[in-house]
Structures are given as structure tokens and as C-alpha cells.
Design an enzyme around this catalytic site. Structure first.
Site, PDB file in Angstrom:
ATOM      1  N   LYS A   1     100.398  23.538  61.168  1.00 53.62           N
ATOM      2  CA  LYS A   1     101.244  22.936  60.170  1.00 53.62           C
ATOM      3  C   LYS A   1     101.688  21.748  60.622  1.00 53.62           C
ATOM      4  O   LYS A   1     101.903  20.530  59.697  1.00 53.62           O
ATOM      5  CB  LYS A   1     102.532  24.105  60.044  1.00 53.62           C
ATOM      6  N   THR A   2     101.958  21.412  61.826  1.00 58.78           N
ATOM      7  CA  THR A   2     102.391  19.842  62.372  1.00 58.78           C
ATOM      8  C   THR A   2     101.315  18.916  62.237  1.00 58.78           C
ATOM      9  O   THR A   2     101.558  17.871  61.718  1.00 58.78           O
ATOM     10  CB  THR A   2     102.976  20.213  63.762  1.00 58.78           C
TER      11      THR A   2
ATOM     12  N   THR B   1     107.750  29.302  59.946  1.00 56.25           N
ATOM     13  CA  THR B   1     106.964  30.564  60.265  1.00 56.25           C
ATOM     14  C   THR B   1     107.630  31.533  59.509  1.00 56.25           C
ATOM     15  O   THR B   1     106.979  32.651  59.289  1.00 56.25           O
ATOM     16  CB  THR B   1     107.004  30.824  61.810  1.00 56.25           C
TER      17      THR B   1
ATOM     18  N   ARG C   1      95.859  27.043  68.492  1.00 53.62           N
ATOM     19  CA  ARG C   1      96.627  26.671  69.285  1.00 53.62           C
ATOM     20  C   ARG C   1      96.098  27.446  70.716  1.00 53.62           C
ATOM     21  O   ARG C   1      95.867  27.091  71.611  1.00 53.62           O
ATOM     22  CB  ARG C   1      97.865  26.727  69.325  1.00 53.62           C
TER      23      ARG C   1
END
Length: 332
Positions: A65-66, A159, A218
Site C-alpha cells: 500500500k505504501t 489494514t 514484505r
């Protein structure tokens, strides 16, 4: 070693982010439909010479998302200011950030569902009319000051989309849900990261890491770094299938990508509750973990992999879980 499969950012992830993070949408692997739609929205905004509509990015942690927020700002040739919901405690904090935005800039608020309610209400007029009303002083001398803001795009990431209030959600013109990645896309991400980090990796080695990365980029990048360490010390510096399996077993990441807490949740439902439906609060207390973390991180993955089923009465194990972990062929 459960931390290594946590989708929440660790310090090493922050260090890696700048090196591995895609800078443009064309470099972003996976989520093809989302990328294609964003390209259309961005191109339209450019042609209209307007800011991109306010955008809400939701989904489990660690899925990008970032990264998407930064890609959007780059594609819009816009300066981005990044912050998070818990950091903005007062309306004046928000006003300070908004007034520092440049025209057509991007404000990225991570964990936007954690914005204080009184701050959130100030966002409404900022998002709709590019202005904000601030109350100066208290009592008889109190007065309202209207601040004009430059046109901007708010990108919110969360989230827990269900915790965002209706009034705030309705002000986002673009609503995007990011889901877990299939193993093939995770493999492509691992191969890209290995190339950037100058790590030699074999096809089967990448497959092994991808299969245990819980569909989360991640986690995949974090596992790649740790497997690299084993390859250097215990192998010949090359990540192949053998060293990948050895390293991941040493890291307590099984072939399903499950860690110790995942297994504890499954074992608790089976042994302590005899696979009778159990509520989230009871389950969280039994395993000694925050119920929000179980709902956000562990439960979605266990459900997605077919190990847990949510029923109106609570969580139960599936036949797959019982046959996989307890070698039994019938449900209790």
C-alpha cells in the site's frame, strides 16, 4: 523466530524499502488489474490538469500500500508528504501538514483508521472544498479562521477498512482493495529483489521461498535476505532449492509458510476447544495474543489457506487442517 513472518514492518524493512521499492507503476509486480485502473485514473487526471481523486488503499499489511502511494505520487509528478493516523493528534497538527502541501501534492496517511475522530472531521472540508476551519482560542474570544488549501490528493492506507467511518469513506473517489499475491508473482518479486541485491538465486530456490512467504512481498524480501545469509555461510553463496529448504527450516517457517503462532492457534482450537466453535476474544486470550492482530494478520492467512473456517458461532478447523497437522481423517 515468528517475527520473520510478521507482515508488519521491522527496522530492516525500512532500510530495504528505498532500495527495493518500485518507483513507477510499470515496476510494480502483481495486482495487474489495480495497476491498469490506476494508470487510467492518473492519465485522466493529468489530461484534466487536476489532482487525482482521493484514494483509499486497504488490505492486509505488507502487500504494497505504501509502495503504491509513492508510485502514484511519482506518476503524478507530485511531492508527497507521508504521515500516519496515530501521529496526528490534534486538528492543528493536520492543519500544519495540509498548509505545507504544494499544489497538486499528495498527502499519504498510513493507518488512517486510527485518526482521532475530532481530527477526521476537519478532513471532510479539506477533501471536499480544499479548505479547513480552525477554532482559535476558547471562550468569549474564540473565533473561526478559514484556511484555503492548494488542490491535493489524499491517499489513505488501512489494514482495517471496517473501522473507517462512513463519512470519511464516502469522500474517497477511488477505493482499492489489495489482496495476497499468488506464488508466481511473489517469485517474480523475489527474483527482482535478488537482482537488485546482487544475490544469485536458482529457479527452485526462488520457488521454495515464494511458497513460504504467505503471499506477502514484505515477508518474501525478508526471507530472501535471511536465506542469503545461510547460502553464504553454509553453502557456496548461491540460493538453490537445498539451501532454501535448510534455511527456512532453521527459521521455523514450514512448507505452508506457517510460523509458531499460526500453529499455536490451530493446536489451541483442536486440543483446548476440541474443534468446537470459538470466538475471537476467547481464542486471543487462550493463545496470549491481541485479538486485533489475530484478525488482521493470522486469521486471514489461515482462512485463505483453508485451515480455519469462520462460522456464525466462531472459528473451527477445516478437514484440511486436521488431516495436515493431526494425521486424522475425520473431524471431531
Amino acid at each position: 523466530m515468528t517475527g520473520i513472518t510478521s507482515p508488519y514492518p521491522l527496522e530492516e524493512d525500512r532500510i530495504l524499502a528505498e532500495e527495493l521499492r518500485p518507483k513507477k507503476l510499470a515496476e510494480f509486480i502483481g495486482q495487474e488489474k489495480i495497476r491498469e485502473n490506476l494508470e487510467v485514473f492518473i492519465e485522466s487526471a493529468r489530461k484534466r490538469k487536476s489532482p487525482l481523486d482521493h484514494t483509499l488503499l486497504s488490505g492486509p499489511p505488507g502487500l504494497g500500500k505504501t509502495t503504491l502511494a509513492y508510485c502514484i505520487s511519482k506518476e503524478m509528478n507530485a511531492e508527497i508528504i507521508a504521515t500516519s493516523g496515530p501521529v496526528i493528534e490534534r486538528p492543528f497538527d493536520l492543519a500544519g501538514i495540509l498548509t505545507n502541501l504544494k499544489p497538486m501534492g499528495v498527502l499519504f496517511i498510513d493507518e488512517i483508521h486510527r485518526l482521532p475522530r475530532n481530527v477526521e472531521e476537519y478532513l471532510y472540508s479539506a477533501m471536499e472544498n480544499y479548505e479547513i476551519d480552525l477554532l482559535i482560542d476558547k471562550g468569549p474570544g474564540a473565533r473561526s479562521v478559514k484556511l484555503k488549501l492548494p488542490p491535493f490528493t489524499l491517499i489513505g492506507a488501512t489494514t482495517r477498512a471496517g473501522l473507517i467511518t462512513g463519512p470519511l469513506r464516502s469522500r474517497f473517489g477511488i477505493n482499492i482493495r489489495i489482496d495476497y499475491y499468488p506464488a508466481q508473482e511473489i517469485k517474480e518479486i523475489i527474483e527482482r529483489s535478488a537482482k537488485i541485491l546482487q544475490i544469485e538465486i536458482k529457479d527452485k530456490g526462488a520457488n521454495e521461498i515464494a511458497g513460504r512467504s504467505r503471499g506477502t512481498p514484505r515477508i518474501a524480501n525478508r526471507l530472501l535476505k535471511r536465506v542469503r545469509d545461510f547460502a553464504i555461510v553454509k553453502g557456496d553463496g548461491i540460493i538453490d532449492e537445498k539451501i532454501s529448504k535448510y534455511a527456512l527450516e532453521r527459521l521455523d517457517v514450514d512448507e505452508h509458510g506457517l510460523n509458531e503462532l499460526d500453529k499455536k492457534i490451530v493446536e489451541t482450537i483442536f486440543h483446548k476447544f476440541h474443534n468446537k466453535p470459538v470466538g475471537i476474544k476467547t481464542l486471543a486470550f487462550a493463545v496470549g495474543e491481541d485479538e486485533g492482530t489475530i484478525e488482521e494478520v493470522y486469521e486471514p492467512f489461515l482462512i485463505r489457506e483453508g485451515f480455519i473456517e469462520k462460522t456464525p458461532k466462531g472459528r473451527i478447523l477445516t478437514r484440511k487442517a486436521i488431516e495436515t497437522f493431526f494425521k486424522q481423517k475425520t473431524l471431531l
